[in-house]
Write a protein that holds these residues in place. Sequence first.
Motif, PDB file in Angstrom:
ATOM      1  N   GLY A   1       0.820  -1.200   0.000  1.00 17.12           N
ATOM      2  CA  GLY A   1       0.000   0.000   0.000  1.00 17.12           C
ATOM      3  C   GLY A   1       0.846   1.239   0.000  1.00 17.12           C
ATOM      4  N   LEU A   2       0.188   2.362   0.216  1.00 11.70           N
ATOM      5  CA  LEU A   2       0.857   3.657   0.302  1.00 11.70           C
ATOM      6  C   LEU A   2       1.063   4.002   1.775  1.00 11.70           C
ATOM      7  N   VAL A   3       2.283   4.321   2.119  1.00  8.86           N
ATOM      8  CA  VAL A   3       2.610   4.639   3.504  1.00  8.86           C
ATOM      9  C   VAL A   3       3.582   5.806   3.533  1.00  8.86           C
ATOM     10  N   GLN A   4       3.507   6.585   4.582  1.00 13.80           N
ATOM     11  CA  GLN A   4       4.423   7.711   4.726  1.00 13.80           C
ATOM     12  C   GLN A   4       5.789   7.229   5.202  1.00 13.80           C
ATOM     13  N   PRO A   5       6.818   7.990   4.905  1.00 10.80           N
ATOM     14  CA  PRO A   5       8.147   7.641   5.435  1.00 10.80           C
ATOM     15  C   PRO A   5       8.095   7.466   6.946  1.00 10.80           C
ATOM     16  N   GLY A   6       8.760   6.430   7.427  1.00 12.73           N
ATOM     17  CA  GLY A   6       8.729   6.117   8.842  1.00 12.73           C
ATOM     18  C   GLY A   6       7.620   5.172   9.241  1.00 12.73           C
ATOM     19  N   GLY A   7       6.712   4.902   8.331  1.00  8.93           N
ATOM     20  CA  GLY A   7       5.593   4.024   8.619  1.00  8.93           C
ATOM     21  C   GLY A   7       5.942   2.553   8.517  1.00  8.93           C
ATOM     22  N   SER A   8       4.937   1.717   8.715  1.00 10.80           N
ATOM     23  CA  SER A   8       5.121   0.267   8.721  1.00 10.80           C
ATOM     24  C   SER A   8       4.082  -0.416   7.848  1.00 10.80           C
ATOM     25  N   LEU A   9       4.475  -1.557   7.322  1.00 11.15           N
ATOM     26  CA  LEU A   9       3.579  -2.445   6.602  1.00 11.15           C
ATOM     27  C   LEU A   9       3.974  -3.873   6.903  1.00 11.15           C
ATOM     28  N   ARG A  10       3.005  -4.756   6.822  1.00 12.91           N
ATOM     29  CA  ARG A  10       3.285  -6.180   6.951  1.00 12.91           C
ATOM     30  C   ARG A  10       2.809  -6.883   5.695  1.00 12.91           C
ATOM     31  N   LEU A  11       3.736  -7.445   4.973  1.00  4.97           N
ATOM     32  CA  LEU A  11       3.413  -8.178   3.759  1.00  4.97           C
ATOM     33  C   LEU A  11       3.181  -9.649   4.078  1.00  4.97           C
ATOM     34  N   SER A  12       2.255 -10.240   3.348  1.00  3.21           N
ATOM     35  CA  SER A  12       1.958 -11.661   3.508  1.00  3.21           C
ATOM     36  C   SER A  12       2.129 -12.364   2.174  1.00  3.21           C
ATOM     37  N   CYS A  13       2.524 -13.595   2.241  1.00  5.49           N
ATOM     38  CA  CYS A  13       2.672 -14.426   1.052  1.00  5.49           C
ATOM     39  C   CYS A  13       2.008 -15.765   1.336  1.00  5.49           C
TER      40      CYS A  13
ATOM     41  N   PRO B   1      17.243 -20.601  -2.693  1.00  5.14           N
ATOM     42  CA  PRO B   1      17.401 -19.909  -3.967  1.00  5.14           C
ATOM     43  C   PRO B   1      16.247 -20.228  -4.921  1.00  5.14           C
ATOM     44  N   LEU B   2      16.127 -19.450  -5.964  1.00  4.53           N
ATOM     45  CA  LEU B   2      15.027 -19.634  -6.898  1.00  4.53           C
ATOM     46  C   LEU B   2      15.093 -21.012  -7.551  1.00  4.53           C
ATOM     47  N   LYS B   3      13.901 -21.550  -7.820  1.00  3.59           N
ATOM     48  CA  LYS B   3      13.821 -22.889  -8.393  1.00  3.59           C
ATOM     49  C   LYS B   3      13.266 -22.869  -9.805  1.00  3.59           C
ATOM     50  N   GLY B   4      13.132 -21.689 -10.369  1.00  4.28           N
ATOM     51  CA  GLY B   4      12.702 -21.601 -11.768  1.00  4.28           C
ATOM     52  C   GLY B   4      11.209 -21.528 -11.962  1.00  4.28           C
ATOM     53  N   GLY B   5      10.440 -21.499 -10.903  1.00  2.00           N
ATOM     54  CA  GLY B   5       8.993 -21.416 -11.040  1.00  2.00           C
ATOM     55  C   GLY B   5       8.521 -20.008 -11.358  1.00  2.00           C
ATOM     56  N   ALA B   6       7.217 -19.890 -11.567  1.00  3.72           N
ATOM     57  CA  ALA B   6       6.648 -18.594 -11.925  1.00  3.72           C
ATOM     58  C   ALA B   6       6.611 -17.664 -10.717  1.00  3.72           C
ATOM     59  N   TRP B   7       6.636 -16.370 -10.979  1.00  5.75           N
ATOM     60  CA  TRP B   7       6.481 -15.357  -9.945  1.00  5.75           C
ATOM     61  C   TRP B   7       4.995 -15.051  -9.757  1.00  5.75           C
ATOM     62  N   GLY B   8       4.645 -14.639  -8.557  1.00  2.00           N
ATOM     63  CA  GLY B   8       3.303 -14.145  -8.324  1.00  2.00           C
ATOM     64  C   GLY B   8       3.149 -12.747  -8.890  1.00  2.00           C
ATOM     65  N   GLN B   9       2.012 -12.134  -8.620  1.00  2.37           N
ATOM     66  CA  GLN B   9       1.765 -10.793  -9.164  1.00  2.37           C
ATOM     67  C   GLN B   9       2.460  -9.710  -8.344  1.00  2.37           C
ATOM     68  N   GLY B  10       2.918 -10.056  -7.162  1.00  2.30           N
ATOM     69  CA  GLY B  10       3.584  -9.099  -6.305  1.00  2.30           C
ATOM     70  C   GLY B  10       2.600  -8.171  -5.617  1.00  2.30           C
ATOM     71  N   THR B  11       3.128  -7.381  -4.692  1.00  5.19           N
ATOM     72  CA  THR B  11       2.318  -6.375  -4.009  1.00  5.19           C
ATOM     73  C   THR B  11       3.092  -5.066  -3.992  1.00  5.19           C
ATOM     74  N   GLN B  12       2.429  -4.000  -4.387  1.00  3.34           N
ATOM     75  CA  GLN B  12       3.085  -2.701  -4.526  1.00  3.34           C
ATOM     76  C   GLN B  12       3.212  -2.021  -3.171  1.00  3.34           C
ATOM     77  N   VAL B  13       4.416  -1.591  -2.875  1.00  3.79           N
ATOM     78  CA  VAL B  13       4.680  -0.779  -1.683  1.00  3.79           C
ATOM     79  C   VAL B  13       5.169   0.580  -2.159  1.00  3.79           C
ATOM     80  N   THR B  14       4.484   1.617  -1.745  1.00  2.00           N
ATOM     81  CA  THR B  14       4.867   2.981  -2.106  1.00  2.00           C
ATOM     82  C   THR B  14       5.052   3.777  -0.828  1.00  2.00           C
ATOM     83  N   VAL B  15       6.242   4.308  -0.679  1.00  2.00           N
ATOM     84  CA  VAL B  15       6.564   5.120   0.500  1.00  2.00           C
ATOM     85  C   VAL B  15       6.713   6.559   0.041  1.00  2.00           C
ATOM     86  N   SER B  16       5.777   7.374   0.467  1.00  2.00           N
ATOM     87  CA  SER B  16       5.758   8.757  -0.003  1.00  2.00           C
ATOM     88  C   SER B  16       4.952   9.613   0.960  1.00  2.00           C
ATOM     89  N   SER B  17       5.369  10.865   1.084  1.00  2.00           N
ATOM     90  CA  SER B  17       4.612  11.795   1.905  1.00  2.00           C
ATOM     91  C   SER B  17       3.619  12.572   1.052  1.00  2.00           C
TER      92      SER B  17
END
Length: 116
Positions: A10-22, A100-116
Motif C-alpha cells: 500500500g501507500l505509507v508515509q516515510p517512517g511508517g510500517s507495513l506487513r506483507l503476507s505471502c 534460492p530460486l527454483k525456476g517457477g513462476a512469480w506471483g503478481q507481487g504487491t506494490q509498496v509505495t513510501v511517499s509523503s
Amino acid sequence: QVQFVESGGGLVQPGGSLRLSCAASGSISSIYAMGWYRQAPGKQRSLVAYIGSSSGTAYYVDSVKGRFTISRDDANNMVYLQMNSLKAEDTAVYYCNWFPLKGGAWGQGTQVTVSS
C-alpha cells in the motif's frame, strides 16, 4: 507447482510500517528457504531477505537490516515480511519465492509505495 500470492502492500508515509503476507498454494515445507524480493521502477528484481528452514536462519540485505523482519508459518504455508521505518527507497513491487530460486513462476507481487 507451488504458486505464491502476495498481499499487504500500500501507500505509507516515510517512517511508517507495513506487513506483507505471502500465501503459497501448496506446502512450502520446512526444508526449503523462502525469500522476499523486490523490484523498483527501472531496476532489476533483487533479494531483500530470506529465511531458512524451520525459521532457523534469516538474512537481510544491508539496506533493510534492523528495519525488516522475515518470518514463516509452515503449518499454514505463509511467509511474512514486517517492514518498519520505511523509506522512499523501499518503494517497489515485492514478491516472495523460494530461496534460492527454483525456476517457477512469480506471483503478481504487491506494490509498496513510501511517499509523503
